[in-house]
Design a protein around this motif. Structure first.
Motif, PDB file in Angstrom:
ATOM      1  N   ALA A   1       0.833  -1.203   0.000  1.00 24.07           N
ATOM      2  CA  ALA A   1       0.000   0.000   0.000  1.00 24.07           C
ATOM      3  C   ALA A   1       0.867   1.252   0.000  1.00 24.07           C
ATOM      4  CB  ALA A   1      -0.914  -0.001   1.218  1.00 24.07           C
ATOM      5  N   PHE A   2       1.940   1.196   0.772  1.00 21.07           N
ATOM      6  CA  PHE A   2       2.859   2.329   0.825  1.00 21.07           C
ATOM      7  C   PHE A   2       3.468   2.595  -0.544  1.00 21.07           C
ATOM      8  CE2 PHE A   2       7.139   4.020   1.475  1.00 21.07           C
ATOM      9  CZ  PHE A   2       6.861   5.133   2.246  1.00 21.07           C
ATOM     10  N   PHE A   3       3.895   1.516  -1.203  1.00 24.15           N
ATOM     11  CA  PHE A   3       4.462   1.605  -2.546  1.00 24.15           C
ATOM     12  C   PHE A   3       3.462   2.295  -3.489  1.00 24.15           C
ATOM     13  CE2 PHE A   3       6.259  -1.167  -6.236  1.00 24.15           C
ATOM     14  CZ  PHE A   3       7.061  -0.117  -6.637  1.00 24.15           C
ATOM     15  N   LEU A   4       2.223   1.836  -3.433  1.00 23.02           N
ATOM     16  CA  LEU A   4       1.178   2.410  -4.277  1.00 23.02           C
ATOM     17  C   LEU A   4       1.030   3.907  -4.014  1.00 23.02           C
ATOM     18  CD1 LEU A   4      -1.325   2.005  -6.202  1.00 23.02           C
ATOM     19  CD2 LEU A   4      -2.665   1.731  -4.111  1.00 23.02           C
ATOM     20  N   ILE A   5       0.991   4.279  -2.738  1.00 23.95           N
ATOM     21  CA  ILE A   5       0.762   5.687  -2.396  1.00 23.95           C
ATOM     22  C   ILE A   5       1.925   6.559  -2.878  1.00 23.95           C
ATOM     23  CG2 ILE A   5       0.601   7.284  -0.459  1.00 23.95           C
ATOM     24  CD1 ILE A   5      -1.044   5.103   0.951  1.00 23.95           C
ATOM     25  N   VAL A   6       3.149   6.061  -2.676  1.00 23.84           N
ATOM     26  CA  VAL A   6       4.305   6.836  -3.131  1.00 23.84           C
ATOM     27  C   VAL A   6       4.192   7.092  -4.626  1.00 23.84           C
ATOM     28  CG1 VAL A   6       6.781   6.734  -3.548  1.00 23.84           C
ATOM     29  CG2 VAL A   6       5.879   6.117  -1.317  1.00 23.84           C
ATOM     30  N   VAL A   7       3.877   6.024  -5.372  1.00 26.58           N
ATOM     31  CA  VAL A   7       3.806   6.151  -6.825  1.00 26.58           C
ATOM     32  C   VAL A   7       2.677   7.098  -7.230  1.00 26.58           C
ATOM     33  CG1 VAL A   7       3.258   4.880  -8.922  1.00 26.58           C
ATOM     34  CG2 VAL A   7       4.922   3.960  -7.309  1.00 26.58           C
ATOM     35  N   VAL A   8       1.571   7.049  -6.500  1.00 22.94           N
ATOM     36  CA  VAL A   8       0.451   7.935  -6.823  1.00 22.94           C
ATOM     37  C   VAL A   8       0.817   9.390  -6.520  1.00 22.94           C
ATOM     38  CG1 VAL A   8      -1.880   8.574  -6.112  1.00 22.94           C
ATOM     39  CG2 VAL A   8      -1.327   6.184  -6.552  1.00 22.94           C
ATOM     40  N   LEU A   9       1.609   9.606  -5.477  1.00 27.71           N
ATOM     41  CA  LEU A   9       1.945  10.973  -5.081  1.00 27.71           C
ATOM     42  C   LEU A   9       2.932  11.632  -6.049  1.00 27.71           C
ATOM     43  CD1 LEU A   9       2.248  10.779  -1.200  1.00 27.71           C
ATOM     44  CD2 LEU A   9       0.417  11.771  -2.558  1.00 27.71           C
ATOM     45  N   VAL A  10       3.730  10.799  -6.734  1.00 27.53           N
ATOM     46  CA  VAL A  10       4.763  11.373  -7.598  1.00 27.53           C
ATOM     47  C   VAL A  10       4.190  12.321  -8.658  1.00 27.53           C
ATOM     48  CG1 VAL A  10       6.447  10.814  -9.375  1.00 27.53           C
ATOM     49  CG2 VAL A  10       6.508   9.641  -7.187  1.00 27.53           C
ATOM     50  N   PRO A  11       3.171  11.928  -9.420  1.00 23.98           N
ATOM     51  CA  PRO A  11       2.639  12.865 -10.418  1.00 23.98           C
ATOM     52  C   PRO A  11       2.106  14.149  -9.788  1.00 23.98           C
ATOM     53  CG  PRO A  11       1.813  10.661 -10.804  1.00 23.98           C
ATOM     54  CD  PRO A  11       2.509  10.633  -9.486  1.00 23.98           C
ATOM     55  N   PHE A  12       1.575  14.047  -8.556  1.00 23.93           N
ATOM     56  CA  PHE A  12       1.105  15.256  -7.891  1.00 23.93           C
ATOM     57  C   PHE A  12       2.255  16.219  -7.636  1.00 23.93           C
ATOM     58  CE2 PHE A  12      -2.330  12.443  -5.854  1.00 23.93           C
ATOM     59  CZ  PHE A  12      -3.083  12.529  -7.022  1.00 23.93           C
ATOM     60  N   SER A  13       3.430  15.676  -7.390  1.00 23.52           N
ATOM     61  CA  SER A  13       4.543  16.556  -7.037  1.00 23.52           C
ATOM     62  C   SER A  13       5.309  17.028  -8.253  1.00 23.52           C
ATOM     63  CB  SER A  13       5.479  15.861  -6.054  1.00 23.52           C
ATOM     64  OG  SER A  13       6.094  14.751  -6.665  1.00 23.52           O
ATOM     65  N   VAL A  14       5.378  16.249  -9.321  1.00 27.65           N
ATOM     66  CA  VAL A  14       6.169  16.689 -10.474  1.00 27.65           C
ATOM     67  C   VAL A  14       5.308  17.106 -11.662  1.00 27.65           C
ATOM     68  CG1 VAL A  14       8.084  15.200  -9.807  1.00 27.65           C
ATOM     69  CG2 VAL A  14       6.446  14.396 -11.504  1.00 27.65           C
ATOM     70  N   GLY A  15       4.018  16.856 -11.606  1.00 28.95           N
ATOM     71  CA  GLY A  15       3.169  17.238 -12.721  1.00 28.95           C
ATOM     72  C   GLY A  15       2.784  16.046 -13.566  1.00 28.95           C
ATOM     73  N   PRO A  16       1.668  16.155 -14.297  1.00 32.35           N
ATOM     74  CA  PRO A  16       1.133  14.996 -15.001  1.00 32.35           C
ATOM     75  C   PRO A  16       1.688  14.776 -16.418  1.00 32.35           C
ATOM     76  CG  PRO A  16      -0.411  16.805 -15.108  1.00 32.35           C
ATOM     77  CD  PRO A  16       0.797  17.326 -14.376  1.00 32.35           C
ATOM     78  N   GLN A  17       2.686  15.546 -16.849  1.00 29.72           N
ATOM     79  CA  GLN A  17       3.180  15.365 -18.215  1.00 29.72           C
ATOM     80  C   GLN A  17       3.700  13.954 -18.414  1.00 29.72           C
ATOM     81  OE1 GLN A  17       4.333  17.455 -16.018  1.00 29.72           O
ATOM     82  NE2 GLN A  17       4.494  19.551 -16.777  1.00 29.72           N
ATOM     83  N   SER A  18       3.148  13.254 -19.411  1.00 31.25           N
ATOM     84  CA  SER A  18       3.491  11.839 -19.534  1.00 31.25           C
ATOM     85  C   SER A  18       4.940  11.645 -19.963  1.00 31.25           C
ATOM     86  CB  SER A  18       2.532  11.125 -20.474  1.00 31.25           C
ATOM     87  OG  SER A  18       2.245  11.926 -21.589  1.00 31.25           O
ATOM     88  N   ALA A  19       5.495  12.588 -20.736  1.00 32.88           N
ATOM     89  CA  ALA A  19       6.887  12.418 -21.166  1.00 32.88           C
ATOM     90  C   ALA A  19       7.821  12.439 -19.958  1.00 32.88           C
ATOM     91  CB  ALA A  19       7.265  13.523 -22.144  1.00 32.88           C
ATOM     92  N   LEU A  20       7.555  13.386 -19.034  1.00 35.49           N
ATOM     93  CA  LEU A  20       8.379  13.479 -17.836  1.00 35.49           C
ATOM     94  C   LEU A  20       8.236  12.226 -16.988  1.00 35.49           C
ATOM     95  CD1 LEU A  20      10.150  15.110 -15.913  1.00 35.49           C
ATOM     96  CD2 LEU A  20       8.066  16.092 -14.941  1.00 35.49           C
TER      97      LEU A  20
END
Lengths: 204, 218, 250
Positions: B24-43
């Motif tokens: 669950a922690f792994f999932l949450i970390v991965v979900v939080l990443v786009p929130f912090s760096v932005g949703p651009q798929s290339a990035l």
């Protein structure tokens, strides 16, 4: 085979507590350690069990023969009584847990998780563990804590049975179990001031 | 040894064992990443291998402080130490159980989370392979850290401080392999080096951990 | 007369107190001479101008950062094999000095790097390795601080130091491997053996000598402090025991 403790010095945190402890524990015999709190009974038992190194002296005939039980029973709350016992049995290469369950009146509780036992029941389970180790020297630190009179009687019976089978027991307890046992008052072995200073001698 | 392994598995699976917490922690970390760096798929595509590796590593770390501490607190470790099992074996078996309950689910979940981060298609295979090769080392190194801090109250933070620098080589080679594969490059060398580190850790670390545990039990 | 006689804390203290003034003065003289010589009496570098002069702080501190860890490793091994308390305490005493040296190396590196590379920090293999070394130092010191019993702490930190050394070396090579794709490491770091001319080299040697002496002086001083802490502990323990015995007799 005898457990022979010769001129043993034991310490806590590098400071000697007891020194010159000598005794022999033969098959079928029990030895009860007495002494006030903090006199070093637990330290002595831990040293005999091999959990800590002696500061001096030797413990002979203890290799792979000791079953140790202390204040904490090492029970897993999420496992049932039978699972807890079976685990310890297989760690010690045994398989039969029925006699141990019978001896400590745990048969009705086999499927109950250890977390839902009362303190006394937990203690009984912890002591039943001794019987599934198949080891012949029981080293017990205050085994009767939180046991009621009936349970103490069960425990005394178990120890008698163990002794009758040629086992031996070394225990620290304040209760008279009605077992024929020698007693050893550890306060007579208290490490003298000179020995205590020897520990930190280099710095003095 | 086998009994200890299965007991640890059973404990992890039952209530309070914390199984799935790492996942669950792994999932949450991965979900939080786009929130912090932005949703651009290339990035996201570019950073996906690294984020997945870092997430897996942190998830692995999460349950380490209970690895030996539980057995220490309830006295089972003392009793195990007086049993016929060698301490080195006890630590190794507990690390193995930790890997099965924490590392293996992370390995299996990584491709699914890769989709969330828009991982390049060529990266999936090597990502799973590199995690499968690397996470056993994370568990074993972690067991060493747990053995070091077992006697310390509230040793969890110290455990992280001690263990994370030891994770550096594994992380570098693992993430590098996944990154190279995702970029369509050859990832054979980092994978081999990763496997080498894991094998060396599995061979040598139980002895260091056993020695440390013996000191702590004294 | 064997070297191991100085493993006795009292003898060690006596010797260390005799040696220390020489070390302090030696390091002071070397550092003053070396730094003044280096800062004011060497020409500016044709490429780097006067910024190159930070080399007189950067290189010696970086050297000592690694050597301090190496000394801790040797001291830890001696403790594990021969169990001399002084050895374990010396390892403990060296760690904070190593941390400071690592920090000096990192900061002077950043100050030097800013005008040269246009950035305070780059993930150059050498810089990164030092950062990792810094983390290892932190963990080592934190473990010492966390454990109460001094012998247990000595045992655990010694093993951590051994394991940490292996992983620090591994990390160094892993970092070299990792960075290849990003920068060419060599163009960023100034290789002292090739680039430094004799005019810069001799004052640098004097500075290095100064840092070595300073390190030795600091470690001896701090080891002395650690020994006195242990001595105080032992004396206080004896005092309480004595009081207990007297109370019983009375």
């Amino acid at each position: 085979m005898e457990l022979t403790v010769t001129d043993l010095a034991v310490g806590r945190g590098g400071v000697p507590v007891l020194a010159g402890v000598t005794f022999v524990l033969g098959p079928g015999r029990a030895l009860v350690l007495r002494g006030p709190n903090g006199s070093g009974k637990t330290t002595l038992l831990r040293t005999v069990a091999g959990l800590q190194l002696p500061m001096a002296g030797t413990v002979a005939g203890a290799d792979d023969r000791i079953a140790y039980a202390a204040h904490a029973d090492g029970l897993k709350a999420a496992l049932t009584v039978a699972e807890n016992l079976r685990f310890w049995a297989s760690v010690f290469g045994q398989s039969d847990i029925a006699p141990a369950l019978a001896a400590f009146d745990l048969e009705d509780l086999v499927d109950r998780p250890a977390g839902r036992l009362s303190a006394g029941q937990k203690r009984r389970l912890g002591l039943a563990r001794l019987m599934v180790t198949g080891r012949d020297v029981w080293v017990l630190d205050e085994p009767t804590v939180s046991l009621d009179a009936a349970s103490v009687a069960l425990f005394a019976e178990a120890v008698k049975g163990h002794l009758a089978r040629g086992g031996s027991a070394l225990m620290a307890t304040h209760i008279d179990l009605g077992i024929e046992a020698e007693t050893l008052d550890v306060s007579g072995f208290r490490a003298a001031a000179a020995e205590m200073d020897a520990a930190d001698e280099a710095f003095l | 040894m086998r009994a200890l392994f299965f007991r640890d598995l059973a404990l992890a699976l039952r209530a309070g064992g914390g199984f799935g917490l790492g996942l669950a922690f792994f999932l949450i970390v991965v979900v939080l990443v786009p929130f912090s760096v932005g949703p651009q798929s290339a990035l996201l595509t570019q950073i996906a291998p690294g984020v997945l590796w870092l997430g897996a590593l942190l998830a692995c770390l999460l349950s380490l402080d209970r690895l030996l501490a539980v057995d220490w607190e309830d006295g089972a470790l003392d009793l195990l130490a007086t049993s016929p099992l060698p301490l080195e074996g006890i630590v190794a078996v507990k690390a193995a159980a930790h890997w099965v309950t924490t590392g293996l689910p992370l390995v299996l979940a990584a491709p699914v989370l890769g989709v969330l981060l828009n991982l390049a298609p060529s990266g999936y295979g090597v990502l799973v392979l590199s995690l499968a090769l690397g996470t056993p080392a994370l568990s074993m190194i972690g067991a060493f850290g747990a053995a070091l801090t077992v006697g310390i109250k509230r040793g969890g933070l110290l455990l992280s401080l001690l263990v994370l620098p030891l994770y550096v080589p594994t992380l570098i080679f693992g993430a590098e392999a996944a990154r190279r594969a995702a970029e369509g490059l050859d990832s054979g060398t980092p994978l081999l080096l990763l496997a080498g580190i894991t094998l060396a850790v599995l061979a040598a670390m139980p002895f260091a951990a056993g020695a440390v545990l013996r000191v702590n039990l004294r | 007369m064997s070297l191991w006689e100085y493993a006795n804390p009292v003898k060690f203290l006596r010797l260390s107190e005799r040696v220390q003034p020489w070390l302090w003065w030696g390091s002071g003289v070397c550092l003053v001479v070396g730094l003044i010589w280096g800062f004011f009496f060497t020409p500016d570098d044709f490429r780097q101008g006067s910024t190159v002069k930070i080399i007189y702080l950067h290189v010696p501190s970086a050297l000592m950062a690694i050597n301090a860890w190496f000394m801790m490793l040797v001291a830890s091994l001696i403790w594990i094999v021969r169990r001399h308390h002084v050895s374990a305490l010396a390892a403990r005493a060296a760690a904070p000095v190593g941390i400071v040296m690592t920090l000096i190396a990192l900061f002077t590196g950043a100050i030097w790097g800013q005008p040269m590379w246009g950035t305070w920090w780059a993930w150059d293999p050498r810089l990164t390795s030092f950062l990792i070394l810094f983390l290892f130092y932190l963990g080592y010191v934190a473990l010492w601080e966390a454990i109460e019993d001094p012998d247990t702490a000595a045992d655990l930190t010694s093993i951590l130091c051994l394991v940490g050394t292996v992983f620090a070396v591994l990390s160094r090579y892993a970092v070299l491997f990792w960075n290849q794709g990003l920068h060419q490491g060599a163009s960023l770091s100034l290789d002292k053996e090739e680039n430094v001319a004799d005019v810069f080299y001799f004052p640098l040697l004097v500075c290095i000598a100064g840092f070595v002496l300073l390190f030795l002086a600091l470690v001896l001083y701090r080891t002395g402090t650690e020994i006195r802490v242990r001595r105080t502990r032992a004396l206080m323990a004896r005092e309480t025991r004595g009081a207990g015995l007297r109370a019983e007799e009375a």
